[in-house]
Design a protein around this motif. Structure first.
Motif, PDB file in Angstrom:
ATOM      1  N   GLY A 199     -47.861  24.908 -11.937  1.00 49.17           N
ATOM      2  CA  GLY A 199     -47.348  25.832 -12.624  1.00 49.17           C
ATOM      3  C   GLY A 199     -46.360  26.620 -11.626  1.00 49.17           C
ATOM      4  O   GLY A 199     -45.654  27.311 -12.229  1.00 49.17           O
ATOM      5  N   GLN A 200     -46.103  26.224 -10.633  1.00 48.24           N
ATOM      6  CA  GLN A 200     -45.136  26.850  -9.695  1.00 48.24           C
ATOM      7  C   GLN A 200     -44.660  25.687  -8.848  1.00 48.24           C
ATOM      8  O   GLN A 200     -44.972  25.586  -7.694  1.00 48.24           O
ATOM      9  N   PRO A 201     -43.938  24.783  -9.460  1.00 47.51           N
ATOM     10  CA  PRO A 201     -43.406  23.838  -8.743  1.00 47.51           C
ATOM     11  C   PRO A 201     -42.490  24.073  -7.465  1.00 47.51           C
ATOM     12  O   PRO A 201     -42.268  23.145  -6.552  1.00 47.51           O
ATOM     13  N   SER A 202     -41.912  25.374  -7.509  1.00 48.77           N
ATOM     14  CA  SER A 202     -41.046  25.620  -6.239  1.00 48.77           C
ATOM     15  C   SER A 202     -41.903  26.030  -4.985  1.00 48.77           C
ATOM     16  O   SER A 202     -41.390  26.148  -3.932  1.00 48.77           O
ATOM     17  N   LEU A 203     -43.316  26.231  -5.249  1.00 45.64           N
ATOM     18  CA  LEU A 203     -44.005  26.138  -4.043  1.00 45.64           C
ATOM     19  C   LEU A 203     -44.815  24.741  -3.672  1.00 45.64           C
ATOM     20  O   LEU A 203     -45.741  24.439  -4.559  1.00 45.64           O
ATOM     21  N   PHE A 204     -44.223  24.294  -2.593  1.00 42.97           N
ATOM     22  CA  PHE A 204     -44.969  22.935  -2.329  1.00 42.97           C
ATOM     23  C   PHE A 204     -44.551  22.528  -0.905  1.00 42.97           C
ATOM     24  O   PHE A 204     -44.078  23.353   0.039  1.00 42.97           O
ATOM     25  N   VAL A 205     -45.674  21.648  -0.535  1.00 47.60           N
ATOM     26  CA  VAL A 205     -45.299  20.953   1.033  1.00 47.60           C
ATOM     27  C   VAL A 205     -44.956  19.634   0.940  1.00 47.60           C
ATOM     28  O   VAL A 205     -45.525  18.929  -0.021  1.00 47.60           O
ATOM     29  N   THR A 206     -44.491  18.996   1.650  1.00 47.97           N
ATOM     30  CA  THR A 206     -44.244  17.473   1.827  1.00 47.97           C
ATOM     31  C   THR A 206     -44.636  16.937   3.243  1.00 47.97           C
ATOM     32  O   THR A 206     -44.776  17.843   4.168  1.00 47.97           O
ATOM     33  N   GLY A 207     -45.190  15.782   3.292  1.00 47.46           N
ATOM     34  CA  GLY A 207     -45.567  15.324   4.494  1.00 47.46           C
ATOM     35  C   GLY A 207     -45.826  13.644   4.325  1.00 47.46           C
ATOM     36  O   GLY A 207     -45.386  13.245   3.360  1.00 47.46           O
TER      37      GLY A 207
END
Length: 212
Positions: A199-207
């Motif tokens: 619901g909040q795709p702007s809050l993310f991490v990648t790795g």
């Protein structure tokens, strides 16, 4: 011995003088107590203004000379009120920078508010510890690990995708999970992942993680 007119005059004048002093003393004490109470209210108001400047980084003047408003009164009055510094002609409320993530600060008694706990810090994902396990029976790769976060309140669900197309499922932050993927990756391969708050795709991490 008869009381002389002189003595009677003294007694009458003395009685009135003592009564006048007592009345003036009561009146002075009453008024001074009001001044002291007013000064305490002023001190509280100045403390509130100082706290406002401290919290929001503003610079409202915290003292001016009250005696400036008593020019038409006696020197004694000006000396009396000159001992009390107050605020006059305050500027309009300033527009301050939107800090604290835009959230209101905790209530403080100094502002006439009920004290409340500090608001939670904004939610942030801080990373993930993932690995892929290829079962010995030749089945699909199993994704294991957990995603961590700071701030926010309550449980937070994150959606994980791998290499932009493999669905890693939805999992709560801070809890270990294990789920089978829809494919089998080559052992020893490095895969990219993205974990975002549902619901909040702007809050993310990648790795990345390694398939074992």
């Amino acid at each position: 011995m008869a009381t002389s007119a002189y003595q009677k005059q003294y007694k009458a004048r003395g009685k009135k003088a003592r009564a006048a002093v007592a009345k003036a003393d009561r009146d002075t004490r009453k008024r001074l107590s009001r001044v002291a109470a007013a000064q305490q209210r002023m001190n509280d108001a100045l403390a509130r203004l100082a706290r406002l400047n401290q919290v929001y980084g503003t610079a409202y003047p915290e003292q001016t000379d009250l005696s400036a408003g008593f020019d038409d009164y006696s020197v004694g009055a000006r000396q009396l009120v000159g001992a009390y510094a107050v605020v006059e002609a305050l500027p309009a409320v300033a527009v301050v920078a939107d800090n604290a993530g835009g959230l209101a600060l905790a209530g403080e008694a100094i502002f006439g508010e009920a004290p409340t706990a500090a608001p939670p810090a904004p939610l942030r994902l801080t990373g993930a510890t993932l690995r892929g396990i290829n079962p010995a029976d030749g089945g699909n790769t199993v994704l294991e690990g957990q995603v961590t976060a700071t701030g926010g309140t309550g449980a937070v669900a994150v959606h994980i995708t791998i290499d932009n197309f493999v669905d890693g499922g939805t999992h709560p932050t801070g809890e270990a999970f294990s789920s089978a993927l829809g494919t089998r990756f080559v052992a020893g391969g490095v895969r990219q992942y993205r974990a975002e708050v549902v619901g909040q795709p702007s809050l993310f991490v990648t790795g990345s993680f390694t398939v074992e």
